[in-house]
Structure formats: structure tokens, C-alpha cells
Write a protein that holds these residues in place. Structure first.
Motif, PDB file in Angstrom:
ATOM      1  N   ASP A 195       0.669  -1.120   0.028  1.00 28.89           N
ATOM      2  CA  ASP A 195      -0.037   0.345   0.079  1.00 28.89           C
ATOM      3  C   ASP A 195       0.730   1.130   0.091  1.00 28.89           C
ATOM      4  O   ASP A 195       0.307   2.268   0.427  1.00 28.89           O
ATOM      5  CB  ASP A 195      -1.081  -0.403   1.320  1.00 28.89           C
ATOM      6  N   ALA A 196       2.258   1.016  -0.461  1.00 27.21           N
ATOM      7  CA  ALA A 196       2.756   2.278  -0.429  1.00 27.21           C
ATOM      8  C   ALA A 196       3.217   2.927  -1.951  1.00 27.21           C
ATOM      9  O   ALA A 196       2.827   2.125  -2.791  1.00 27.21           O
ATOM     10  CB  ALA A 196       4.121   1.759  -0.236  1.00 27.21           C
ATOM     11  N   VAL A 197       2.682   4.549  -1.532  1.00 24.42           N
ATOM     12  CA  VAL A 197       3.172   4.967  -3.095  1.00 24.42           C
ATOM     13  C   VAL A 197       4.957   5.488  -3.423  1.00 24.42           C
ATOM     14  O   VAL A 197       5.732   5.483  -2.455  1.00 24.42           O
ATOM     15  CB  VAL A 197       2.686   6.364  -3.282  1.00 24.42           C
ATOM     16  N   LEU A 198       4.673   4.794  -4.796  1.00 24.29           N
ATOM     17  CA  LEU A 198       5.904   4.769  -5.609  1.00 24.29           C
ATOM     18  C   LEU A 198       6.618   5.882  -5.886  1.00 24.29           C
ATOM     19  O   LEU A 198       5.675   6.862  -7.103  1.00 24.29           O
ATOM     20  CB  LEU A 198       6.177   3.490  -6.621  1.00 24.29           C
ATOM     21  N   VAL A 199       8.019   7.029  -5.371  1.00 23.45           N
ATOM     22  CA  VAL A 199       7.962   7.793  -6.051  1.00 23.45           C
ATOM     23  C   VAL A 199       9.484   7.607  -6.340  1.00 23.45           C
ATOM     24  O   VAL A 199      10.273   8.084  -5.647  1.00 23.45           O
ATOM     25  CB  VAL A 199       8.094   9.098  -4.957  1.00 23.45           C
ATOM     26  N   ASP A 200      10.005   7.742  -8.135  1.00 27.43           N
ATOM     27  CA  ASP A 200      11.136   7.742  -8.911  1.00 27.43           C
ATOM     28  C   ASP A 200      11.515   9.283  -8.843  1.00 27.43           C
ATOM     29  O   ASP A 200      11.156   9.710  -9.332  1.00 27.43           O
ATOM     30  CB  ASP A 200      11.004   7.461  -9.979  1.00 27.43           C
ATOM     31  N   THR A 201      12.065   9.132  -8.131  1.00 20.85           N
ATOM     32  CA  THR A 201      12.516  10.353  -7.456  1.00 20.85           C
ATOM     33  C   THR A 201      14.178  11.137  -8.917  1.00 20.85           C
ATOM     34  O   THR A 201      14.693  12.524  -8.770  1.00 20.85           O
ATOM     35  CB  THR A 201      13.536  11.250  -6.611  1.00 20.85           C
ATOM     36  N   THR A 202      14.377   9.737  -9.659  1.00 22.42           N
ATOM     37  CA  THR A 202      15.451  10.431 -10.551  1.00 22.42           C
ATOM     38  C   THR A 202      15.787  11.947 -11.316  1.00 22.42           C
ATOM     39  O   THR A 202      16.465  12.233 -11.779  1.00 22.42           O
ATOM     40  CB  THR A 202      15.937   9.388 -12.065  1.00 22.42           C
ATOM     41  N   SER A 203      14.355  11.995 -12.239  1.00 28.85           N
ATOM     42  CA  SER A 203      14.326  13.448 -12.516  1.00 28.85           C
ATOM     43  C   SER A 203      13.419  14.358 -11.867  1.00 28.85           C
ATOM     44  O   SER A 203      13.258  15.046 -12.875  1.00 28.85           O
ATOM     45  CB  SER A 203      14.070  13.076 -14.449  1.00 28.85           C
ATOM     46  N   MET A 204      13.610  14.203 -10.583  1.00 27.85           N
ATOM     47  CA  MET A 204      12.383  14.969  -9.881  1.00 27.85           C
ATOM     48  C   MET A 204      13.471  16.299  -9.390  1.00 27.85           C
ATOM     49  O   MET A 204      14.833  15.880  -8.464  1.00 27.85           O
ATOM     50  CB  MET A 204      11.672  14.449  -9.152  1.00 27.85           C
ATOM     51  N   THR A 205      12.974  17.606  -9.143  1.00 30.65           N
ATOM     52  CA  THR A 205      13.479  18.280  -8.033  1.00 30.65           C
ATOM     53  C   THR A 205      13.044  17.743  -6.667  1.00 30.65           C
ATOM     54  O   THR A 205      11.883  17.456  -6.297  1.00 30.65           O
ATOM     55  CB  THR A 205      13.630  19.904  -8.055  1.00 30.65           C
ATOM     56  N   ILE A 206      14.236  18.527  -5.619  1.00 32.74           N
ATOM     57  CA  ILE A 206      13.408  17.950  -3.859  1.00 32.74           C
ATOM     58  C   ILE A 206      12.703  18.974  -3.635  1.00 32.74           C
ATOM     59  O   ILE A 206      11.715  18.093  -3.304  1.00 32.74           O
ATOM     60  CB  ILE A 206      15.053  18.930  -2.817  1.00 32.74           C
ATOM     61  N   GLN A 207      11.824  19.771  -4.769  1.00 37.31           N
ATOM     62  CA  GLN A 207      10.288  20.475  -3.931  1.00 37.31           C
ATOM     63  C   GLN A 207       9.608  19.994  -4.659  1.00 37.31           C
ATOM     64  O   GLN A 207       8.451  19.838  -4.235  1.00 37.31           O
ATOM     65  CB  GLN A 207      10.901  22.384  -4.965  1.00 37.31           C
ATOM     66  N   GLU A 208      10.433  19.379  -6.214  1.00 34.01           N
ATOM     67  CA  GLU A 208       8.704  19.122  -6.348  1.00 34.01           C
ATOM     68  C   GLU A 208       8.924  17.247  -5.537  1.00 34.01           C
ATOM     69  O   GLU A 208       7.512  16.505  -5.730  1.00 34.01           O
ATOM     70  CB  GLU A 208       9.694  17.441  -8.404  1.00 34.01           C
ATOM     71  N   VAL A 209      10.071  16.575  -5.568  1.00 29.69           N
ATOM     72  CA  VAL A 209       9.320  15.534  -4.479  1.00 29.69           C
ATOM     73  C   VAL A 209       8.045  15.803  -3.634  1.00 29.69           C
ATOM     74  O   VAL A 209       7.547  15.239  -2.928  1.00 29.69           O
ATOM     75  CB  VAL A 209      10.076  14.586  -4.386  1.00 29.69           C
ATOM     76  N   ALA A 210       9.237  16.536  -2.483  1.00 26.68           N
ATOM     77  CA  ALA A 210       8.078  17.408  -1.295  1.00 26.68           C
ATOM     78  C   ALA A 210       6.755  17.242  -2.074  1.00 26.68           C
ATOM     79  O   ALA A 210       6.112  16.854  -0.931  1.00 26.68           O
ATOM     80  CB  ALA A 210       8.815  18.541  -0.367  1.00 26.68           C
ATOM     81  N   ASP A 211       6.666  18.345  -3.176  1.00 31.85           N
ATOM     82  CA  ASP A 211       4.985  19.102  -3.190  1.00 31.85           C
ATOM     83  C   ASP A 211       4.307  17.783  -3.007  1.00 31.85           C
ATOM     84  O   ASP A 211       3.026  17.630  -2.913  1.00 31.85           O
ATOM     85  CB  ASP A 211       5.177  19.695  -4.308  1.00 31.85           C
ATOM     86  N   LYS A 212       4.671  16.512  -4.602  1.00 33.92           N
ATOM     87  CA  LYS A 212       4.304  15.417  -4.105  1.00 33.92           C
ATOM     88  C   LYS A 212       3.504  14.521  -3.152  1.00 33.92           C
ATOM     89  O   LYS A 212       2.601  14.524  -2.667  1.00 33.92           O
ATOM     90  CB  LYS A 212       5.497  14.696  -5.033  1.00 33.92           C
ATOM     91  N   ILE A 213       4.454  14.698  -2.295  1.00 37.31           N
ATOM     92  CA  ILE A 213       4.478  13.533  -1.039  1.00 37.31           C
ATOM     93  C   ILE A 213       2.594  14.910  -0.098  1.00 37.31           C
ATOM     94  O   ILE A 213       2.564  14.357   0.365  1.00 37.31           O
ATOM     95  CB  ILE A 213       5.728  13.548  -0.059  1.00 37.31           C
ATOM     96  N   MET A 214       3.452  16.149  -0.097  1.00 43.87           N
ATOM     97  CA  MET A 214       2.285  16.636   0.970  1.00 43.87           C
ATOM     98  C   MET A 214       1.255  16.297   0.307  1.00 43.87           C
ATOM     99  O   MET A 214       0.205  16.391   0.574  1.00 43.87           O
ATOM    100  CB  MET A 214       3.062  18.041   0.584  1.00 43.87           C
TER     101      MET A 214
END
Ligand code: DC
Length: 218
Positions: A195-214
Motif C-alpha cells: 500500500d505504499a506510493v512509489l515515487v521515482d526521484t531520478t529526474s525530480m527536484t527536491i521541491q517537486e518530490v516534497a510537493d508530491k508527498i505533501m
């Protein structure tokens, strides 16, 4: 009831950076479980315990008193009452942590401490087995990953910025070995919870990853 966010993933995926941002924005406590395994590893290295000596590893891990304090919002790991934060990020300690954390006796002790912390307060906890073993009922589970090449490059840049002269291919090899060990161990291996959400950060910025999780936090 406390609100618990579990972030798992391989070394260098950006878990701690992201977990810290999310914790700050939400006013949650950030729990770095890797640092707890590193404290045990530091204790083992200080006591010259051989990485192959399973019996001594388990014995010394029982003796080591690991606890967590928060000072100015920063997690401080106390080993037998002493602040050991300054020693935990060395490669040698990371490798010993990966090797010693395969043992059930070591994991049981850390899991108990982590569950207690999460029961007492709202936390963002990062590690390898948080969504699968430590907090199976976490409110939000994220599996954060990135390619080995990208993770090695991030580590390389980090060491360069510190004035060191790192070897990119050695870092890549180290990361691949660590991944293999963390994923194939018998007890609580690194894997994505169903039940985890997969987030591949290879071509994402830190802020994009944080926003997605938020955006997933209810
Ligand atoms: O996240 P880190 O690099 O600080 O973790 C160091 C090692 O500790 C990692 O290679 C495996 C182990 N670890 C673990 O087994 N379970 C966790 N929840 C966190 C870390």
C-alpha cells in the motif's frame, strides 16, 4: 492517535532530505532510523567487533544503549548517553550498519524503539522497513527510489562539496552492494509495501518530490 508517515527506499534516494522538509512543513517529528542502526554500528566498530562475528554483534547490540533526543528540532542519537551524531555519516559506519542490521536481534531492539516514538507523536520516519514491518498501519507510506547512477552522482556531489575527492565508480559499486544486501536479507528486507506510493526521484527536484508527498497527506 498520532499521524505516521513512513518513507522507505534505498540509500541515496533522498529520504532524509524529503522527510525533513515534510516534517518541518507539517510540524511533525522526523525520525531517522538509519541513524539508530548507524549508532549500533559505531558501537561495534569502537569495540572492534568483527563483521562476521554474529554472536558478538548480537551481544554488543544488546549492551548498546541507543536513545533519541530532539534538540532545536534536530534528532540527536545518544549511544550510552553520549551524543554520537558527528560520527554516524562515515562510509565505514554505513557499511557496518548495513551488515549488522541483517540480524534479527539487532532489528528487534530498534523496531521496538521506533514503534514507541511513533506511538507518542506525529512522525515522518524514514528507513528500509518502516512501511512493511515497523509501522504497518502508517497513515501514509512512500517508497522513494532513484536509479543507482543518479544516487551515486548525488553522493559524489555531496562529498565534493565537502572538499573531498570521491571516486564515482567506487560510490556506484558501494551503493549497488548496499542495495543488494538490504534487499536480500532474510529479516525485514527493503521492499515496497503493497500500500505504499512509489515515487521515482531520478529526474525530480527536491521541491517537486516534497510537493508530491505533501499532496498525499490527508
Ligand atoms: O539510511 P542509512 O544509510 O542511514 O542506513 C544505514 C543502514 O542501516 C542501511 O544500509 C540498512 C540499515 N537500516 C535498516 O536496516 N533499516 C532501517 N529502517 C534503516 C536503516
Amino acid at each position: 492517535m498520532s499521524y505516521n508517515i513512513a518513507i522507505d527506499g534505498p540509500a541515496g534516494a533522498g529520504k532524509s532530505t524529503i522527510a525533513k522538509i515534510v516534517a518541518k512543513e507539517k510540524g511533525f517529528i522526523y525520525v531517522d532510523t538509519g541513524a539508530m542502526y548507524r549508532a549500533i554500528a559505531y558501537h561495534l566498530l569502537q569495540n572492534h567487533v568483527d563483521v562476521e562475528d554474529v554472536e558478538r554483534i548480537c551481544e554488543e547490540a544488546q549492551k548498546a544503549d541507543v536513545s533519541i533526543r530532539y534538540i532545536d528540532g534536530e534528532q540527536v542519537v545518544l549511544l550510552n548517553g553520549e551524543n554520537v551524531n558527528a560520527y554516524l555519516r562515515q562510509e565505514e559506519v554505513g557499511n557496518m550498519a548495513s551488515a549488522s542490521s541483517v540480524h534479527a536481534k539487532v532489528r528487534e531492539k530498534m523496531t521496538e524503539l521506533q514503534r514507541k516514538l511513533a506511538a507518542e507523536q506525529d512522525v515522518v520516519m524514514d528507513g528500509r522497513d518502516i512501511g512493511t514491518v515497523v509501522l504497518p498501519n502508517a497513515d501514509l507510506k512512500i517508497f522513494l527510489t532513484a536509479s543507482v547512477e543518479e544516487r551515486a552522482k548525488r553522493r559524489f556531489d555531496e562529498l565534493k562539496a565537502k572538499g573531498e575527492n570521491p571516486d564515482l565508480s567506487a560510490i556506484e559499486k558501494d551503493i549497488a552492494e548496499r542495495d543488494h544486501r538490504d534487499m536480500t536479507r532474510e529479516v525485514a528486507p527493503l521492499k515496497q509495501a503493497e500500500d505504499a506510493v512509489l515515487v521515482d526521484t531520478t529526474s525530480m527536484t527536491i521541491q517537486e518530490v516534497a510537493d508530491k508527498i505533501m499532496s498525499y497527506i490527508k
